[in-house]
Motif scaffolding. Structure first.
Motif, PDB file in Angstrom:
ATOM      1  N   LYS A 256       0.759  -1.170  -0.083  1.00 23.76           N
ATOM      2  CA  LYS A 256      -0.230   0.043  -0.008  1.00 23.76           C
ATOM      3  C   LYS A 256       0.851   1.142  -0.045  1.00 23.76           C
ATOM      4  O   LYS A 256       2.114   1.057   0.368  1.00 23.76           O
ATOM      5  N   VAL A 257       0.290   2.267  -0.289  1.00 28.65           N
ATOM      6  CA  VAL A 257       0.979   3.625  -0.360  1.00 28.65           C
ATOM      7  C   VAL A 257       0.593   4.374   1.128  1.00 28.65           C
ATOM      8  O   VAL A 257      -0.368   4.634   1.316  1.00 28.65           O
ATOM      9  N   SER A 258       1.810   4.107   1.860  1.00 29.96           N
ATOM     10  CA  SER A 258       1.806   4.377   3.315  1.00 29.96           C
ATOM     11  C   SER A 258       2.155   5.854   3.779  1.00 29.96           C
ATOM     12  O   SER A 258       2.059   6.068   4.813  1.00 29.96           O
ATOM     13  N   PRO A 311      -2.627   9.539  -4.157  1.00 28.90           N
ATOM     14  CA  PRO A 311      -2.276   8.054  -4.126  1.00 28.90           C
ATOM     15  C   PRO A 311      -3.251   7.012  -4.617  1.00 28.90           C
ATOM     16  O   PRO A 311      -4.230   7.240  -3.882  1.00 28.90           O
ATOM     17  N   PRO A 312      -3.161   6.149  -5.373  1.00 30.69           N
ATOM     18  CA  PRO A 312      -4.195   5.210  -5.726  1.00 30.69           C
ATOM     19  C   PRO A 312      -4.414   4.061  -4.408  1.00 30.69           C
ATOM     20  O   PRO A 312      -3.464   4.039  -3.801  1.00 30.69           O
ATOM     21  N   ALA A 313      -5.390   3.645  -4.355  1.00 27.42           N
ATOM     22  CA  ALA A 313      -5.718   2.525  -3.384  1.00 27.42           C
ATOM     23  C   ALA A 313      -4.542   1.625  -3.340  1.00 27.42           C
ATOM     24  O   ALA A 313      -4.277   0.897  -2.233  1.00 27.42           O
ATOM     25  N   LYS A 314      -4.152   1.105  -4.520  1.00 24.57           N
ATOM     26  CA  LYS A 314      -3.332   0.121  -4.754  1.00 24.57           C
ATOM     27  C   LYS A 314      -2.086   0.623  -5.664  1.00 24.57           C
ATOM     28  O   LYS A 314      -2.463   1.050  -6.645  1.00 24.57           O
ATOM     29  N   PRO A 315      -0.965   0.578  -5.251  1.00 23.28           N
ATOM     30  CA  PRO A 315       0.092   0.729  -6.059  1.00 23.28           C
ATOM     31  C   PRO A 315       0.089   0.204  -7.480  1.00 23.28           C
ATOM     32  O   PRO A 315      -0.185  -0.984  -7.596  1.00 23.28           O
ATOM     33  N   VAL A 316       0.499   1.238  -8.453  1.00 26.43           N
ATOM     34  CA  VAL A 316       0.458   0.607  -9.869  1.00 26.43           C
ATOM     35  C   VAL A 316       1.290  -0.479 -10.027  1.00 26.43           C
ATOM     36  O   VAL A 316       1.397  -1.414 -10.771  1.00 26.43           O
ATOM     37  N   LYS A 317       2.581  -0.134  -9.472  1.00 24.83           N
ATOM     38  CA  LYS A 317       4.014  -1.087  -9.470  1.00 24.83           C
ATOM     39  C   LYS A 317       4.466  -1.133  -8.123  1.00 24.83           C
ATOM     40  O   LYS A 317       4.468  -0.122  -7.443  1.00 24.83           O
ATOM     41  N   THR A 318       5.241  -2.147  -7.998  1.00 25.30           N
ATOM     42  CA  THR A 318       6.048  -2.427  -6.881  1.00 25.30           C
ATOM     43  C   THR A 318       7.217  -1.430  -6.846  1.00 25.30           C
ATOM     44  O   THR A 318       7.679  -1.174  -7.927  1.00 25.30           O
TER      45      THR A 318
END
Length: 347
Positions: A256-258, A311-318
């Motif tokens: 997640k984007v923390s 920031p998106p709910a889930k990162p687009v890339k690691t």
């Protein structure tokens, strides 16, 4: 949680130091000057251009700002390590990190090849790259601030307005004076004070535009020949991408984007790096078409990581995927730099 960071660049003759990130929270420290009792024999001078990026770029633990030290925080997984390293200065040797109980011997062994107490004095092109990269980092912060203000989010914009003056200006101030650029620290401070006191004031956006113009004016102190030279611009661009890569890595935790501020700063640095490449892309395409295609393709993929300033709910890339893209861009860019250097030697 990491309190605060900015990105700055220390450049050696053969490397651009990997930078890291800014994060959320209230600023608690600024760049510390070199300790008075550091042995002057450890000072070295580097001139000329850079020739690549490597994982073994050394950071001076006596003089590095928080963002440079931040890379170790990410590598070792030690919260607030940047601040701990800074608070325990000065160091007589890198091993003092263990002696002063900043990190353990096991942790030190993982980073010992990346730390030094040697002071680097930049001259020539290396100094110019360092100067423009630092200003580019300021520009990246302000780009994000502008996006957030456009979304009517002044509180989120404020840290991005604050970081250039609180963290970066001090590292470029001497060069600003040397290059006879009109100081703009006052402009940045006034903007930060205004957004804190009257975030809804229409003057905020006007003053932000003035701040961005001031940074552009400082960049214009470099010759147009240098600012439009692909080899030079690519070195600056890669410094910004190094910073973005480190910031993004610090922003992501447990899928997640923390840390929203770090996510946003990495976005700003990539956006500005892309703007810089657009200015030289036709030159690179003409002389190094294969490298250009690879840079353009990977840059386009990299930009997708930040679909919005929010920031998106889930990162687009690691972080690993982002590192791979950045590394590819740097490697292809280096081919252009090396080719330019070879051509210059033949001329």
């Amino acid at each position: 949680m990491i309190k605060f960071r900015y990105i700055c660049l220390s450049v050696a003759a053969c490397a651009i130091v990997t930078l890291s990130s800014c994060s959320s929270g209230t600023p608690t420290a600024e760049n510390s000057p070199a300790p008075n009792n550091v042995n002057p024999a450890t000072k070295t001078t580097h001139t000329g251009s850079h020739s690549g990026h490597s994982s073994n770029k050394k950071v001076n633990i006596n003089t590095a700002i928080l963002s440079e030290l931040d890379k170790f925080e990410g590598q070792l997984g030690v919260p607030a390590l940047s601040h701990k390293i800074q608070a325990s200065r000065p160091y007589g040797s890198p091993e003092d990190l263990v002696t002063k109980k900043v990190i353990t011997q096991e942790q030190f062994d993982k980073i010992k090849d990346q730390v030094t107490i040697e002071e680097v004095v930049l001259t020539g092109e290396a100094k110019d790259v360092d100067y423009m990269t630092k200003l580019g980092l300021m520009k990246g912060h302000l780009i994000v601030a502008q996006e957030l203000l456009d979304k009517n989010q002044p509180k989120q914009a404020e840290p991005h307005i604050g970081h250039p003056v609180e963290e970066i200006y001090v590292d470029v101030e001497d060069q600003i004076k040397e290059r006879k650029v009109k100081e703009f620290k006052t402009t940045l401070i006034s903007l930060q004070d205004l957004v804190k006191a009257k975030p809804k004031d229409a003057k905020v956006k006007t003053d932000l535009t003035s701040s961005i113009q001031a940074v552009d004016g400082a960049i214009a102190a470099l010759s147009e020949t240098e600012r439009t030279n692909p080899s030079f611009v690519l070195q600056v661009m890669n410094g910004l991408l190094d910073a973005a890569n480190s910031e993004y890595g610090a922003a992501i935790a447990n899928g997640k984007v923390s840390a929203a501020i770090e996510y946003q700063d990495s976005r700003g640095f990539v956006v500005y790096a892309n703007d810089l490449y657009k200015g030289i892309s036709s030159q690179v395409a003409k002389k190094n078409p294969t490298a250009h295609k690879a840079i353009e393709t990977n840059m386009a993929e990299l930009l997708k990581v930040w679909p919005s300033v929010t920031p998106p709910a889930k990162p687009v890339k690691t972080p690993e995927e982002v590192t791979k893209l950045v590394t590819t861009i740097e490697q292809e860019s280096q081919k252009v730099v090396d080719a330019s250097s070879t051509q210059a030697q033949k001329s």
